[in-house]
Design a protein around this motif. Sequence first.
Motif, PDB file in Angstrom:
ATOM      1  N   THR A 165       0.854  -1.188   0.000  1.00 39.22           N
ATOM      2  CA  THR A 165       0.000   0.000   0.000  1.00 39.22           C
ATOM      3  C   THR A 165       0.886   1.233   0.000  1.00 39.22           C
ATOM      4  O   THR A 165       1.773   1.372   0.851  1.00 39.22           O
ATOM      5  N   VAL A 166       0.668   2.118  -0.969  1.00 40.67           N
ATOM      6  CA  VAL A 166       1.436   3.346  -1.069  1.00 40.67           C
ATOM      7  C   VAL A 166       0.501   4.526  -0.831  1.00 40.67           C
ATOM      8  O   VAL A 166      -0.509   4.679  -1.531  1.00 40.67           O
ATOM      9  N   VAL A 167       0.809   5.331   0.166  1.00 37.97           N
ATOM     10  CA  VAL A 167      -0.010   6.487   0.533  1.00 37.97           C
ATOM     11  C   VAL A 167       0.757   7.757   0.190  1.00 37.97           C
ATOM     12  O   VAL A 167       1.851   7.989   0.713  1.00 37.97           O
ATOM     13  N   LEU A 168       0.198   8.581  -0.693  1.00 38.61           N
ATOM     14  CA  LEU A 168       0.804   9.847  -1.094  1.00 38.61           C
ATOM     15  C   LEU A 168       0.091  10.977  -0.362  1.00 38.61           C
ATOM     16  O   LEU A 168      -1.130  11.080  -0.423  1.00 38.61           O
ATOM     17  N   THR A 169       0.851  11.829   0.317  1.00 41.86           N
ATOM     18  CA  THR A 169       0.231  12.812   1.213  1.00 41.86           C
ATOM     19  C   THR A 169      -0.565  13.886   0.493  1.00 41.86           C
ATOM     20  O   THR A 169      -1.529  14.419   1.042  1.00 41.86           O
ATOM     21  N   GLY A 170      -0.154  14.245  -0.711  1.00 37.09           N
ATOM     22  CA  GLY A 170      -0.712  15.446  -1.322  1.00 37.09           C
ATOM     23  C   GLY A 170       0.017  16.672  -0.813  1.00 37.09           C
ATOM     24  O   GLY A 170       0.839  16.599   0.099  1.00 37.09           O
ATOM     25  N   GLY A 171      -0.290  17.828  -1.409  1.00 40.84           N
ATOM     26  CA  GLY A 171       0.353  19.066  -0.994  1.00 40.84           C
ATOM     27  C   GLY A 171       0.871  19.847  -2.189  1.00 40.84           C
ATOM     28  O   GLY A 171       0.609  19.500  -3.342  1.00 40.84           O
ATOM     29  N   ALA A 184       8.604  13.102  10.736  1.00 45.45           N
ATOM     30  CA  ALA A 184       9.486  12.598  11.785  1.00 45.45           C
ATOM     31  C   ALA A 184       8.719  12.304  13.068  1.00 45.45           C
ATOM     32  O   ALA A 184       8.994  11.314  13.767  1.00 45.45           O
ATOM     33  N   GLU A 185       7.755  13.146  13.408  1.00 44.27           N
ATOM     34  CA  GLU A 185       6.973  12.955  14.630  1.00 44.27           C
ATOM     35  C   GLU A 185       6.070  11.730  14.556  1.00 44.27           C
ATOM     36  O   GLU A 185       5.649  11.200  15.590  1.00 44.27           O
ATOM     37  N   ALA A 186       5.787  11.264  13.344  1.00 43.57           N
ATOM     38  CA  ALA A 186       4.952  10.073  13.175  1.00 43.57           C
ATOM     39  C   ALA A 186       5.745   8.785  13.354  1.00 43.57           C
ATOM     40  O   ALA A 186       5.173   7.692  13.364  1.00 43.57           O
ATOM     41  N   ALA A 187       7.072   8.896  13.520  1.00 44.65           N
ATOM     42  CA  ALA A 187       7.944   7.721  13.523  1.00 44.65           C
ATOM     43  C   ALA A 187       8.160   7.161  14.920  1.00 44.65           C
ATOM     44  O   ALA A 187       8.417   7.903  15.871  1.00 44.65           O
ATOM     45  N   SER A 188       8.081   5.834  15.035  1.00 44.47           N
ATOM     46  CA  SER A 188       8.570   5.175  16.234  1.00 44.47           C
ATOM     47  C   SER A 188      10.094   5.180  16.249  1.00 44.47           C
ATOM     48  O   SER A 188      10.728   5.226  17.304  1.00 44.47           O
ATOM     49  N   ALA A 220      -0.298  18.305   3.354  1.00 41.05           N
ATOM     50  CA  ALA A 220       0.648  17.229   3.690  1.00 41.05           C
ATOM     51  C   ALA A 220       0.794  17.075   5.196  1.00 41.05           C
ATOM     52  O   ALA A 220       0.777  15.955   5.726  1.00 41.05           O
ATOM     53  N   VAL A 221       0.925  18.190   5.909  1.00 34.29           N
ATOM     54  CA  VAL A 221       1.115  18.136   7.362  1.00 34.29           C
ATOM     55  C   VAL A 221      -0.097  17.503   8.032  1.00 34.29           C
ATOM     56  O   VAL A 221       0.036  16.641   8.912  1.00 34.29           O
ATOM     57  N   GLN A 222      -1.288  17.926   7.624  1.00 38.18           N
ATOM     58  CA  GLN A 222      -2.506  17.395   8.238  1.00 38.18           C
ATOM     59  C   GLN A 222      -2.645  15.891   8.019  1.00 38.18           C
ATOM     60  O   GLN A 222      -3.067  15.151   8.919  1.00 38.18           O
ATOM     61  N   SER A 223      -2.271  15.426   6.853  1.00 39.17           N
ATOM     62  CA  SER A 223      -2.400  13.996   6.566  1.00 39.17           C
ATOM     63  C   SER A 223      -1.406  13.163   7.373  1.00 39.17           C
ATOM     64  O   SER A 223      -1.647  11.986   7.648  1.00 39.17           O
ATOM     65  N   LEU A 224      -0.282  13.768   7.773  1.00 35.23           N
ATOM     66  CA  LEU A 224       0.746  13.040   8.515  1.00 35.23           C
ATOM     67  C   LEU A 224       0.501  13.016  10.022  1.00 35.23           C
ATOM     68  O   LEU A 224       0.933  12.098  10.716  1.00 35.23           O
ATOM     69  N   ARG A 225      -0.206  14.006  10.543  1.00 33.02           N
ATOM     70  CA  ARG A 225      -0.325  14.153  11.993  1.00 33.02           C
ATOM     71  C   ARG A 225      -1.137  13.053  12.665  1.00 33.02           C
ATOM     72  O   ARG A 225      -1.015  12.843  13.864  1.00 33.02           O
ATOM     73  N   SER A 226      -1.940  12.355  11.896  1.00 35.72           N
ATOM     74  CA  SER A 226      -2.743  11.289  12.497  1.00 35.72           C
ATOM     75  C   SER A 226      -2.122   9.903  12.302  1.00 35.72           C
ATOM     76  O   SER A 226      -2.721   8.901  12.688  1.00 35.72           O
ATOM     77  N   THR A 286       6.679  20.032   6.997  1.00 34.86           N
ATOM     78  CA  THR A 286       6.163  18.732   6.566  1.00 34.86           C
ATOM     79  C   THR A 286       7.063  17.596   7.033  1.00 34.86           C
ATOM     80  O   THR A 286       6.582  16.570   7.530  1.00 34.86           O
ATOM     81  N   ASN A 287       8.361  17.775   6.909  1.00 27.45           N
ATOM     82  CA  ASN A 287       9.289  16.727   7.343  1.00 27.45           C
ATOM     83  C   ASN A 287       9.269  16.543   8.853  1.00 27.45           C
ATOM     84  O   ASN A 287       9.459  15.427   9.354  1.00 27.45           O
TER      85      ASN A 287
END
Length: 281
Positions: A140-146, A199-203, A159-165, A194-195
């Motif tokens: 599955t490939v998810v492209l953030t948009g932006g 990064a904040e989404a990463a374990s 892009a930021v909004q799609s990554l925060r969750s 955005t980066n």
Amino acid sequence: MLARQRQEVILDEVRRTGAVQVSELVLRLGVSDMTIRRDLDALARQGLVEKVYGGATSTLGRSTDEPGFEAKSVRQLAEKEAIAREAAALVRPGTAIGLSAGTTTWTMARHLDDIPDLTVVTNSVRVADVLQQRGRTDRTVVLTGGVRTPSDALVGPVAVQSLRSLHLDLVFLGVHGMAPRAGFTTPNLNESETNRALAEAASRLVVVADHAKWSTVGISTIVDFAEVDVLITDDGLPDDARQLLAEQVHELVIAEAVLTADSAPDKSGPDQAGSDQEAAR
């Protein structure tokens, strides 16, 4: 010395001093005046240097300068390939990973073919294209948009909004520069935000950056050295930089760059063939 190797020496000197002279390069590299001029022509066509009378100057002197994807994609090919292999070796089947935009992460994407059941989140159309072209039904490939940047990153509020969750097992982050005090940086403010969200989404956060990024500083810091779980770079990194980074990042991995057919110029002709090949990429 191959055309690729000469041009990397020239680029390193331009980054270090801001300018080079043809006469000095002739003596240093032991080749003809015409060979150096062809190398400078090739670098200038890629947007990496600006030709001036008797030499060339840097086009990347400011913290907001942002080279395009095509210009970056011809730099440090052997190093990026070595880094990409090390990075891909960290990925396990069945995990969710993030890949930022960039030519090193784009190179890494080609090394994920044999890893099943992956979910990959990226803000790069080019990275997404590589992953989807492989035709795996278990991916599955998810492209953030932006909004698209000169370096082909998708950035901004969408892009930021799609990554925060999101919650990702591993995030691989490409950067524009790395330097003491500044940390890992980018020349684009929107890309930095955005980066940071990625990064904040990463374990676990992995930065992939070749040695030429050392001492380069973009306008905005993405993350500090201490925030990075793993930094993968190459064996061209100076010893003093290795020591500093080893003390500040959690783990430093040095990949051994090997010149291969992919990173060497076409052997169909001498220096000109290498220059022509690089300019066409």
